[in-house]
Design an enzyme around this catalytic site. Structure first.
Site, short mmCIF file in Angstrom:
data_model
loop_
_atom_site.label_atom_id
_atom_site.label_comp_id
_atom_site.label_asym_id
_atom_site.label_seq_id
_atom_site.Cartn_x
_atom_site.Cartn_y
_atom_site.Cartn_z
CE LYS A 45 -4.39 -1.46 1.91
NZ LYS A 45 -5.53 -0.99 2.69
CE LYS B 15 -2.99 3.59 2.49
NZ LYS B 15 -4.15 4.40 2.15
#
Length: 137
Positions: A45, A47
């Site tokens: 992702k 993040k």
């Protein structure tokens, strides 16, 4: 006994998370939940979860619908099924038709493992919560 399995990041636990866990438990006798490690989330992702892995595990373990929590260190659902022996996997319908799950469905079909999709809870997600928090700051 029907063993179910679902996975997620479960960052900033919200009603969408609770909905999938409750619905999953309604469709199996024993529910195993894979919680994505921080490293896995960062890898795919790009993040970092706001809530650290150990705390996300503690939250998911405390949910009455959950019988067992395991770390999800990769996205290989077939390897998870071989390791955990579940009969049915529960997935949000936002993944339906994706290359990852189309392949998983075919392999599972050959093994007699079901995949059940649940409707995505509209209006709430960890991404939406993160965006709201960024606007406040």
């Amino acid at each position: 006994m029907k063993i179910g399995y679902t996975t997620g990041v479960f960052d900033m636990f919200h009603i969408g998370h609770l909905n999938i866990l409750k619905r999953a438990k309604e469709n199996c006798d024993y529910l195993i939940v894979g919680v994505s490690t921080d490293e896995l989330v960062e890898n795919y992702k790009h993040k970092t979860p706001i809530v650290p892995f150990d705390e996300r595990v503690a939250i998911v373990e405390a949910i009455r619908y959950v019988d067992q929590v395991v770390p999800q260190v990769d996205r290989d659902k077939v390897a998870a099924q071989e390791r955990l022996g579940f009969d049915i996997m529960f997935v949000g319908d936002d993944w339906k038709g994706s290359p990852l799950f189309s392949q998983v469905e075919e392999t599972f079909r050959q093994r007699g493992v079901d995949v059940m999709y649940f409707p995505y809870t509209k209006g709430t997600s960890s991404t939406v919560l993160r965006e709201k928090l960024e606007k406040i700051n």
